[in-house]
Design an enzyme around this catalytic site. Structure first.
Site, PDB file in Angstrom:
ATOM      1  N   LYS A   1       0.721  -1.216   0.014  1.00 11.25           N
ATOM      2  CA  LYS A   1      -0.245   0.066   0.203  1.00 11.25           C
ATOM      3  C   LYS A   1       0.901   1.445  -0.144  1.00 11.25           C
ATOM      4  O   LYS A   1       0.283   2.420  -0.235  1.00 11.25           O
ATOM      5  CB  LYS A   1      -0.973  -0.144   0.989  1.00 11.25           C
ATOM      6  CG  LYS A   1      -2.288  -0.892   1.019  1.00 11.25           C
ATOM      7  CD  LYS A   1      -3.178  -0.699   2.030  1.00 11.25           C
ATOM      8  CE  LYS A   1      -4.465  -1.546   1.706  1.00 11.25           C
ATOM      9  NZ  LYS A   1      -4.141  -2.984   1.907  1.00 11.25           N
TER      10      LYS A   1
ATOM     11  N   GLU B   1      -9.122   7.342   3.563  1.00 10.19           N
ATOM     12  CA  GLU B   1     -10.260   6.454   4.396  1.00 10.19           C
ATOM     13  C   GLU B   1      -9.229   5.199   4.585  1.00 10.19           C
ATOM     14  O   GLU B   1      -8.293   4.859   4.195  1.00 10.19           O
ATOM     15  CB  GLU B   1     -11.223   5.996   3.657  1.00 10.19           C
ATOM     16  CG  GLU B   1     -11.183   4.736   2.587  1.00 10.19           C
ATOM     17  CD  GLU B   1      -9.711   5.140   1.372  1.00 10.19           C
ATOM     18  OE1 GLU B   1      -9.666   6.385   1.203  1.00 10.19           O
ATOM     19  OE2 GLU B   1      -9.323   3.983   1.145  1.00 10.19           O
TER      20      GLU B   1
ATOM     21  N   SER C   1       1.744  -9.910  -0.742  1.00 13.86           N
ATOM     22  CA  SER C   1       1.354  -8.393  -0.756  1.00 13.86           C
ATOM     23  C   SER C   1       1.636  -7.836   0.798  1.00 13.86           C
ATOM     24  O   SER C   1       1.919  -6.513   0.675  1.00 13.86           O
ATOM     25  CB  SER C   1      -0.119  -8.155  -0.952  1.00 13.86           C
ATOM     26  OG  SER C   1      -1.026  -9.194  -0.297  1.00 13.86           O
TER      27      SER C   1
END
Ligand code: PLP
Length: 414
Positions: A107, A129, A395
């Site tokens: 991310k 968010e 990930s």
């Protein structure tokens, strides 16, 4: 889904995908995507759109982005051969190690790219968010690094469930705003962030955390996350001299998967598998598999596949991994599935837990529960295609999942 498209339509869309034609000028990925936003949001989105056009492929912007990726995020992340899993599962397993990126997951690639863009656009503050808290932490870290004030909207239920991440965001200098409206989780947090953005479209930049939402977000996030696939493609060629037979990633909103897949889309001989959260079953509310069980509809600005009931109400989802727990999916995945370029399957909670345990014991790597869905998908592929080369997107790291793992695999008292 495939029954929605005629064979001729599907073939034309596939040809377009192979020519990198999407999104089109209306922000559509074939029938999916677009921009379904209230009038009040149009000025903010158009400002973002022109910023993306002006900066995203600009040499100075890219130089600044890659400098941060290299010196601060820790890129390129390694491609690790997994000898023991390969032996146990019967295929050549390679792991793309986003767990080693700063803050512990992919991310951060998107967050640092978008915060750099926010600065170019002259924004004075960044909002974001977060559901599980991983994107909130990435956004807070990127904002601290680049000197931008950061406000993170988070559902009040999620704040309780993910207390350590709330603390991390605060230490990183972000203001965390509890959202008590709606479902008090990720969906309500997105709505609240959009409301904030509307009230100050010039001074505020909205840093969205996955390849979802109105155009240009799915495109912007794909471009920023494609660094994963570009590195992996080069690394596997250097290590094996060939492209892999399969590329596998987990799919929540779809950002790590599209980032890994995109640079392989034109490689006709490379097959791809996206793995959704199958949860505890196929019933509504038992999983978070929008591609497997969803129907077309509009949520949060984009036309894609959604988990909704017969009245079109979007329903709560379930997955053992908080990061996959979202009732929609990025529009590009809906397209890639409908034309058959990428195959999508579900992996249930227990299969993901089992794959996590195997990866820990075999390779000394504790993967995130999200990533463990991709590992379980790879294991299934290995059984079906013995000897194949399988590149798996790892990930993120699983340290954040310890409370869940303590309750489940380790069977500690709650
Ligand atoms: C958030 C998250 C995901 C799911 O998000 P995508 O946008 O689908 O990539 C997957 N893995 C990890 C480790 C995450 O933190």
């Amino acid at each position: 889904m495939s029954q929605m498209l005629s064979q001729a339509d599907a073939q034309k869309l596939l040809a377009d995908v192979m020519n990198d034609a999407y999104p089109d000028e209306r922000g559509r990925f074939g029938p999916f995507g677009g921009r379904y936003v209230p009038e009040t949001l149009v000025p903010a989105i158009e400002r973002l759109q022109s910023g993306v056009e002006r900066y995203l492929h600009d040499a100075d912007f890219l130089a600044a982005f890659h400098a941060e990726l290299n010196s601060w995020v820790g890129r390129p992340t390694p491609l690790t051969y997994a000898p023991t899993l390969s032996k146990q599962w019967g295929a050549e397993i390679w792991l793309k190690r986003e767990d080693l990126a700063h803050t512990g997951a992919h991310k951060i690639n998107n967050a640092v790219g978008q915060v750099l863009l926010a600065k170019r656009l002259g924004a004075k503050r960044v909002i974001a968010e977060t559901g599980a808290g991983q994107h909130g932490v990435a956004a807070a870290a990127a904002c601290a690094r680049l000197g931008m004030p950061c406000t993170v909207y988070m559902g009040s239920i999620d704040m309780e469930r993910q207390a350590p991440n709330v603390g991390r965001m605060r230490l990183l200098g972000a203001t965390v705003v509890p959202v008590t409206s709606g479902d008090q989780t990720l969906r309500a947090a997105v709505d609240e962030a959009l409301r904030d953005w509307v009230s100050d479209p010039n001074g505020t930049y909205y840093c969205l955390g996955s390849a979802v939402g109105p155009h240009p977000y799915p495109y912007l996030v794909r471009e920023l996350q494609s660094v994963i696939g570009r590195e992996a493609r080069e690394q596997i060629l250097a290590a094996t001299g060939r492209l892999p037979n399969w590329v596998v990633a987990c799919v929540g909103g779809g950002s790590n998967a599209i980032g890994l897949f995109h640079p392989f889309v034109k490689d006709r001989d490379v097959a791809m598998l996206g793995v959704e959260a199958g949860g505890t079953g196929s019933g509504l509310g038992e999983n978070a598999a929008s591609l497997a069980y969803g129907r077309p509809g509009v949520l949060q600005g984009s036309y894609s596949l959604l988990l909704q009931d017969d009245d079109g109400q979007v329903r709560e989802t379930h997955s053992i991994s908080a990061g996959l727990d979202y009732p929609a999916v990025g529009p590009e995945h809906a397209l890639l599935m409908s034309i058959g370029r990428v195959k999508y399957e579900t992996v249930n909670d227990d299969e993901a837990l089992a794959a996590l345990a195997e990866c820990c014991a075999a390779e000394g790597i504790l993967p995130a529960l999200e990533s463990s869905h991709a590992l379980a998908g790879a294991k299934r592929l290995a059984r079906a295609h013995p000897g194949a080369t399988v590149l798996v997107g790892l990930s993120g790291r699983g340290d954040k999942d310890m409370p869940t793992l303590q309750r489940t695999l380790l069977k500690d008292a709650p």
